[in-house]
Design an enzyme around this catalytic site. Structure first.
Site, mmCIF file in Angstrom:
data_model
loop_
_atom_site.group_PDB
_atom_site.id
_atom_site.type_symbol
_atom_site.label_atom_id
_atom_site.label_comp_id
_atom_site.label_asym_id
_atom_site.label_seq_id
_atom_site.Cartn_x
_atom_site.Cartn_y
_atom_site.Cartn_z
ATOM 1 N N ASP A 407 0.854 -1.179 0.000
ATOM 2 C CA ASP A 407 0.000 0.000 0.000
ATOM 3 C C ASP A 407 0.899 1.242 0.000
ATOM 4 O OD1 ASP A 407 -2.315 1.497 0.097
ATOM 5 O OD2 ASP A 407 -2.721 1.143 2.214
ATOM 6 N N GLU A 410 2.476 4.612 -4.358
ATOM 7 C CA GLU A 410 2.432 5.460 -5.564
ATOM 8 C C GLU A 410 3.773 6.144 -5.880
ATOM 9 O OE1 GLU A 410 -1.291 4.292 -4.267
ATOM 10 O OE2 GLU A 410 0.083 5.542 -3.109
ATOM 11 N N ASP A 484 -9.388 3.246 -2.124
ATOM 12 C CA ASP A 484 -10.233 3.686 -1.012
ATOM 13 C C ASP A 484 -11.599 4.163 -1.496
ATOM 14 O OD1 ASP A 484 -8.163 3.098 0.698
ATOM 15 O OD2 ASP A 484 -7.401 5.140 0.771
#
Length: 782
Positions: A407, A410, A484
């Protein structure tokens, strides 16, 4: 700072629509053949054309020098030997393979690509390739009125992307995912065009921030990058499935997943203690609700330091993992890229001493704030550092962990830009460049490091990796979830086209957070989401801190019984799902498909956002709005049978279908077959019995499919330890014939026969299995 206020529409603001002037590459000055490549020098650029197969061509434009063909971060294919016929006139140069014709107009340089039948796929008339002095590159392509656009990876909104404009820049987006929310976490610069039943694909292999504009001009579309080369591939199809096979030939296909990874996953941000996790697992087992995975979010760590457990919250993680494994449940912990700046923390110490962290050009480490506070970030662009990161995962595998959840990759940073400073330098395996260029592959390369490290530690076992961020080719390493989302009905609706477009972008193993991550879910929404979730390739229920818990029993017995039914159904459908994942690993085809993939000649399928296909013969049409028990379902050609009631529906028609809260409309095309298993318990989620449900047709129809099975856990299938049966079903007015026409592999499953049930069999019909007349409810010996 004020873009989410009325200031965003201040009349004095620049609109962003000011004209941008590009330099056209001009006319051809010189043309030559260099090895397998075709080199063009124009007035203002250099262009190289090469063929990867008779159906795939690569076009690279560099404004400043001869294109470098070695820069791809993701293409794994080696160009095939392709026979090319060349023909030159005063106006054009024509390059022909057996599947396509590429025409280069000389004045100015414009490229048109046609299929073997002469249909124009992509073309450039008034505008073509161009650039700006600041390094931006762009190409304009002609747009047909009948063009429909799909793919682009993880984008919100409807299935058909015509009339949209998308940016590729991996971004942490917690704000609601509205149809206009862009960009998101994944950058897949690829799309498929469907026009009058014929498809072709375009892959723009550029890792800078890129933009696809299908919106601004009536008769053209463009794709653009802030830097680098204009490097793109055209795949000629002509079927949508062929485009996918060609694209995944370039960027790779997913490995066969472990069967446990295809089961039901339960997650929350966060289960904060060993006691809570044990109670959760006990609840599943005692309630006879199957679960394969419990995820641990960031609270399991010692102050959010990766590769640690909090000794107070989780005093004995190894014993916890062992005990849950005996219950048939695996633990998948989250691992983020940010390494806490702490001179007493061994991972940070190693990273500094071994020079493993991202740096500025002056040599100082880049620091950003994430969950642990001020943190450093491994430079995954360097192979040595990827191996170092992969090696750290022995910490988890030594405890019995077989899957990891990446997670914040990015990478997400808690600052105004939401990410790493773009002036940070990456070593990039000997070709140093900025984060501005490699931002979009940071998560992809973290996934590569994690997967390969886990695979090495687990020896022959298949690792599972879940990732939030990625680039084209991420399917080789990880499953992808859509980030999300919210517990809104609109997000349930939006999840279907998102998953379908990810599938059309080569990522078959994907799904949303079932029930919604943020906001409070409600029992009806959870039920309807869980129903379609049972057929989503990746099946995880996940919710955020501070929101209502949404485990299957949280809303009382009425809803628990329905949720349990559909979670168990996931396991009953596992044999069918597994053979579809086998197709994904071999051909790049998605598990959950838009109807257009199977029926590209049927224009009514081009915009179907609210129903999906599972494989080539099953339609699932979920209820996607509150208090609704009737919905419209479109059936393409053929006859279709309700999976539960066995009611028949004729194709090429719209029907109204009724579905109470405990019902999910599922339909199987007549003349075909599906495979079903047996759910038995949590510790052994599939029994020894295997069924083939054959749906008889009164017409003369033939259906062939490949049933595939293996141990579902190791890589032994690579050495021939698998079972592959090529099955042919022939239906007519008087008989149904079932034949195994080929068998491969040495795998010996628990079952030694397949039970056969023919649905819709009339009294006049006979069942013939491998040439022997049998009664209905017979079996097929393997």
């Amino acid at each position: 700072m004020l873009e989410d206020t009325s200031f965003a529409i201040h009349p004095g603001k620049e609109t962003g629509n000011e004209a941008i002037k590009y330099v056209d590459i001009g006319k051809v000055i010189e043309y030559k053949t260099t090895g397998e490549n075709y080199q063009f020098i124009s007035e203002h650029s250099y262009v190289t054309i090469s063929f990867f197969s008779d159906s795939i061509v690569r076009i690279v434009m560099n404004p400043w020098t001869t294109p470098d063909l070695t820069l791809s971060q993701t293409v794994v294919a080696t160009p095939e030997k392709v026979k090319i016929n060349e023909h030159e006139t005063n106006e054009t140069i024509i390059l022909q393979t057996t599947k396509m014709e590429l025409v280069v107009r000389k004045q100015p340089l414009r490229i048109t690509i046609k299929d073997v039948a002469g249909h124009v796929l992509v073309s450039e008339l008034e505008r073509g390739m161009a650039y700006r002095e600041n390094g931006e590159v762009i190409v304009f392509k002609d747009k047909d009125e009948q063009d429909h656009f799909y793919g682009f990876g993880e984008k919100s909104g409807f299935l058909d992307k015509r009339g949209e404009k998308y940016e590729m820049w991996n971004t942490d987006v917690y704000a609601p995912h509205n149809p206009e929310t862009d960009p998101l976490y994944q950058s897949i610069p690829y799309f498929m065009t469907l026009r009058d039943g014929r498809a072709h694909g375009v892959f723009f292999d550029n890792t800078f921030k890129t933009t696809f504009d299908l919106k601004s001009y009536k008769n053209t579309y463009s794709f653009h990058a802030e830097g680098g080369q204009l490097d793109y591939y055209v795949m000629t199809g002509p079927e949508p499935k062929s485009v996918l096979e060609q694209y995944t030939f370039l960027t790779g296909r997913m490995p066969l997943p472990a069967k446990w990874a295809l089961g039901y996953h339960q997650s929350r941000y966060s289960y904060e203690s060993e006691e809570e996790v044990r109670a959760l697992a006990k609840n599943f087992v005692e309630r006879d609700i199957p679960v394969d995975v419990i995820h641990l979010d960031i609270h399991y760590m010692d102050e959010y330091r990766v590769f640690t457990f909090d000794k107070n919250r989780f005093p004995n993680p190894e014993q916890l993992i062992t005990d849950l494994r005996e219950m048939g449940i695996r633990i998948v912990p989250i691992v983020d890229p940010g390494v806490k700046k702490d001179p007493e923390y061994p991972i940070y110490q190693e990273g500094v001493w071994q020079d493993n962290f991202c740096k500025y050009i002056e040599g100082n480490i880049y620091y950003g704030e994430v969950w642990p506070g001020v943190s450093a970030f491994p430079d995954f662009t360097e192979e040595r550092i990827r191996k170092w990161w992969g090696k750290q995962h022995a910490y988890y595998t030594n405890m019995g962990v077989e899957g990891i959840w990446n997670d914040m990759n990015e990478p997400a940073v808690f600052n105004e830009t939401k990410t790493m400073d773009t002036s940070v330098m990456h070593r990039n395996d000997g070709r140093p460049t900025t984060h501005r260029e490699l931002h979009n592959v940071y998560g992809y390369l973290m996934g590569k490091a994690t997967y390969e490290g886990m695979k090495s530690h687990l020896k022959c076992k298949r690792p599972f990796l879940l990732t939030r961020a990625g680039y084209a080719g991420i399917q080789r390493y990880a499953a992808v979830w859509t980030g999300d989302n919210r517990s809104f009905w609109e997000h349930l609706q939006m999840s279907l086209p998102m998953v379908m477009n990810l599938g059309l972008s080569g990522i078959a193993f994907t799904g949303p957070d079932v029930g919604g991550f943020a906001h409070d879910t409600n029992p009806e929404l959870l039920v309807r989401w869980m129903q379609i979730g049972a057929f989503t390739p990746y099946f995880r229920n996940h919710s955020a801190i501070g929101t209502r818990y949404q485990e299957p029993w949280m809303f009382g017995e009425k809803y628990e019984s329905i949720l349990k039914k559909y979670i168990q159904m996931r396991y009953e459908w596992m044999p069918q799902l597994y053979l579809l994942f086998y197709q994904a690993s071999g051909q790049g085809l998605p598990v959950m498909r838009p109807l257009l993939l199977e029926y590209p000649d049927d224009q009514k399928t081009y915009h179907l956002n609210d129903q999906v296909m599972i494989g080539d013969n099953v339609i699932v049409a979920p209820i996607l709005a509150p208090s609704v028990t009737d919905r419209v379902v479109y059936f393409p050609e053929g006859s279709w049978v309700d999976f539960v009631t066995e009611r028949e529906y004729e194709g090429n028609q719209v029907h109204i279908v009724h579905a109470e809260l405990d019902e999910l409309p599922i339909f199987v095309r007549k003349g075909t077959a599906i495979m079903q298993g047996q759910y038995v318990s949590n510790t052994e989620k599939q029994g020894k019995d295997l069924w083939m449900y054959v749906y008889a047709s009164q017409l003369n129809e033939e259906y062939r499919f490949t049933f595939y099975d293996d141990d579902g856990e190791t890589f032994s299938y690579e050495d021939g330890e698998y079972l592959k049966l090529d099955v042919q079903i022939t239906s007519s007015a008087k008989k149904v014939e079932i034949d195994i026409i080929d068998k491969e592999g040495t795998y010996q499953p628990k079952y030694n026969e397949i039970k056969v049930k023919v649905i819709g069999l009339s009294d006049e019909q006979n069942v013939i299995i491998n040439g022997v007349e049998r009664t209905n409810h017979s079996s097929l010996t393997i």
